[in-house]
Design a protein around this motif. Structure first.
Motif, mmCIF file in Angstrom:
data_model
loop_
_atom_site.group_PDB
_atom_site.id
_atom_site.type_symbol
_atom_site.label_atom_id
_atom_site.label_comp_id
_atom_site.label_asym_id
_atom_site.label_seq_id
_atom_site.Cartn_x
_atom_site.Cartn_y
_atom_site.Cartn_z
ATOM 1 N N ILE A 1 6.399 -4.735 6.693
ATOM 2 C CA ILE A 1 7.138 -3.464 6.916
ATOM 3 C C ILE A 1 6.251 -2.329 6.807
ATOM 4 O O ILE A 1 5.437 -2.225 5.857
ATOM 5 N N LEU A 2 6.273 -1.497 7.764
ATOM 6 C CA LEU A 2 5.525 -0.108 7.763
ATOM 7 C C LEU A 2 6.470 0.927 7.915
ATOM 8 O O LEU A 2 7.142 1.008 8.616
ATOM 9 N N PHE B 1 0.767 -1.221 -0.052
ATOM 10 C CA PHE B 1 -0.100 -0.021 0.020
ATOM 11 C C PHE B 1 0.938 1.232 -0.097
ATOM 12 O O PHE B 1 1.873 1.399 0.905
ATOM 13 N N VAL B 2 0.872 2.120 -0.960
ATOM 14 C CA VAL B 2 1.339 3.269 -1.062
ATOM 15 C C VAL B 2 0.425 4.440 -0.636
ATOM 16 O O VAL B 2 -0.499 4.560 -1.407
ATOM 17 N N LEU C 1 5.033 -7.820 2.448
ATOM 18 C CA LEU C 1 3.754 -7.157 2.713
ATOM 19 C C LEU C 1 4.380 -5.763 3.387
ATOM 20 O O LEU C 1 5.264 -5.679 4.193
ATOM 21 N N CYS C 2 3.845 -4.470 2.742
ATOM 22 C CA CYS C 2 4.310 -3.303 3.190
ATOM 23 C C CYS C 2 3.484 -2.149 3.044
ATOM 24 O O CYS C 2 2.386 -2.350 2.242
ATOM 25 N N VAL C 3 3.353 -1.160 3.970
ATOM 26 C CA VAL C 3 2.657 -0.099 3.698
ATOM 27 C C VAL C 3 3.621 1.216 3.965
ATOM 28 O O VAL C 3 4.303 1.292 4.808
ATOM 29 N N CYS C 4 3.563 1.917 3.020
ATOM 30 C CA CYS C 4 4.334 2.959 2.783
ATOM 31 C C CYS C 4 3.705 4.317 2.685
ATOM 32 O O CYS C 4 2.939 4.577 1.713
#
Length: 511
Positions: A413-414, A333-334, A444-447
């Motif tokens: 990773i956030l 998610f960007v 999985l990541c939120v940036c």
């Protein structure tokens, strides 16, 4: 039958040994506040290690889901609450034993603790057998408890409690007071003088009189006169007090360790239920997530930041919920949009969802499906530390290097507005390299970022935008939508920073 734990399906799942160190990401996700609030007033149970210990198996998580669903039954929940109250009163009696001074008074409160314990276990076993819990945990404990209360050890304990109490209840004695002299005698069918006095004054009674008696404080500790009277009573009636002394010696460890463990662990469930009740009363939904260690498809509808929502509900402020999902090749998610629009809250929500899922608890939102990660990392903006002699950019780079070095394809990773201390061009270059590394690992990541180009790096990235009121751009809706960035987020941020928004310009012109 054997019973391990109501929290941990297998010995390899737990319980943890001693204290559990707080994970590094707790402060960034406000989970430190969550643990502090959910355990408030429950110090005697030491629940903090349980709320810091994540499960690693899908079946271990399902094991807790089953227990939580059982506790949705009000009758079963009442039975557990009654059991907990019995155990609290028992511990209070044992605590008095440690605080009191006189031997026979200490022995009496020990007998009282054992008596409450026996009555409570018999009642709780009967209730559980009648309610027939469906979860593996509670059904197994119910069978174990039935075997325990039918065991010879428990039956002996119950019999000794009844015999000792009956023997003490049969003691009768008289006290003769003459000045400062107190004489203790065996009761010999003397007349009850209180009844004699009442009969004399009955003839003068004219209706109900007001109560002029003064309430006396019931001190738990005996005074020296009472203690000496009791010693004299024991000399006159030695057998009941010898029985009491033998009971305390023979049953010094009457509390079964499994009962003690269950009493502590079941509070994990009731503490969380109490914590989220405020949100439920406000109409917010919770669900039992489908947790998978294989599928990285993520979904949760109507979700929210639990810690923030609880504060808002306490102030009767409406909570804005958001939907999120990742499907197919999507992994990142960007999140872009103006300041104070809910971007950081969205990142916290994503992290909280997965952490609560690994605790085996219901999560905020509906229709939830979450990933069983191995480790969770958070890189949120922090104030510059002048003691380490590093600039903010260097600190950001070193922290991200450590995260990438320790993370795997199963990690989450956030990242929240990193590299804000450098130029847009440099931040874009660095973020491209980092997200490229994350994409290569398939993690999985939120940036959270103002650099909207990051949302177009490939099929693994998904653009989420925090929206504003189109009629009043300064008003935030706190809704984060899945849609392409409009290219104005960074411009609006710069305008706000330099006081060039429409509202700020109007204010200056008016002055």
């Amino acid at each position: 039958m054997a019973f391990h734990s109501i929290l941990f399906e297998r010995p390899e799942d737990g319980p943890p040994c001693g204290d559990v160190e707080e994970p590094e990401y707790f402060g960034d996700l406000n989970l430190d506040q969550f643990v502090s609030e959910v355990t408030r007033g429950l110090d005697e149970y030491n629940l903090t290690p349980f709320f810091r210990t994540e499960l690693t198996r899908e079946r271990a998580i399902a094991y807790r889901h089953e227990v939580m669903r059982d506790l949705d039954d009000p009758d079963l929940r009442l039975a557990v609450q009654t059991f907990a109250l019995v155990m609290q009163k028992m511990r209070a009696c044992l605590a008095d034993v440690q605080k009191l001074y006189y031997k026979r008074q200490k022995q009496w409160w020990f007998l009282e603790a054992a008596s409450r314990y026996c009555q409570g276990m018999l009642a709780f076993s009967s209730q559980l057998m009648g309610l027939c819990p469906k979860s593996r945990g509670l059904s197994a404990f119910s069978l174990w408890l039935k075997e325990y209360v039918d065991s010879e050890a428990f039956l002996n304990l119950s019999r000794d409690v009844d015999e000792t109490r009956a023997a003490l209840a049969g003691v009768r004695y008289s006290i003769h007071l003459h000045g400062s002299a107190v004489t203790v005698l065996n009761y010999d069918d003397e007349e009850d003088y209180s009844a004699y006095v009442l009969r004399i004054f009955e003839r003068f009674k004219q209706g109900e009189a007001r109560d002029h008696s003064v309430a006396q404080k019931d001190w738990p500790e005996m005074n020296h006169v009472e203690a000496q009277i009791l010693d004299c009573v024991a000399e006159l009636n030695p057998q009941p007090f010898l029985l009491l002394e033998a009971f305390c010696s023979n049953h010094a460890d009457f509390l079964d360790p499994t009962i003690g463990t269950f009493d502590r662990e079941i509070e994990f469930y009731t503490a969380y239920r109490s914590y989220i009740q405020l949100c439920r009363d406000a109409g917010l939904k919770f669900s039992y997530p489908v947790v998978s260690g294989e599928s990285k498809a993520v979904r949760c509808n109507g979700t929210f930041d639990l810690v923030l929502a609880r504060k808002l509900c306490a102030d009767n402020v409406a909570v804005v919920c958001n939907d999120l999902y990742l499907e197919g090749a999507e992994r990142i998610f960007v999140v872009s949009g103006p300041n104070n629009g809910g971007k950081t809250t969205f990142a916290r929500t994503f992290g909280q969802l997965h952490f609560l899922a690994k605790l085996g608890l219901p999560v905020p939102g509906r229709d939830s499906q979450l990933f069983l990660y191995d480790r969770l990392f958070a890189h949120f903006e922090r104030e510059e530390n002048t003691l380490d002699l590093r600039g903010k950019l260097q600190d950001d780079l070193m922290r991200m290097h450590g995260i990438l070095k320790a993370s795997t394809q199963s990690s989450i990773i956030l990242m929240n507005e990193i590299f804000s201390s450098t130029t847009l061009a440099d931040a874009l270059f660095l973020c491209r390299q980092i997200i490229g590394e994350i994409m290569e690992r398939n993690a999985l990541c939120v940036c959270v970022t103002f650099i909207e180009e990051l949302a177009r790096l490939g099929p693994q990235t998904v653009s989420m935008v925090s929206e504003i009121n189109p009629d009043r751009p300064s008003v935030r809706t706190f809704r984060v939508r899945r849609r392409p960035a409009d290219g104005r987020a960074y411009a609006l941020s710069v305008a706000e920073h330099y006081g060039l928004t429409y509202e700020r310009i109007r204010e200056r012109l008016a002055s």
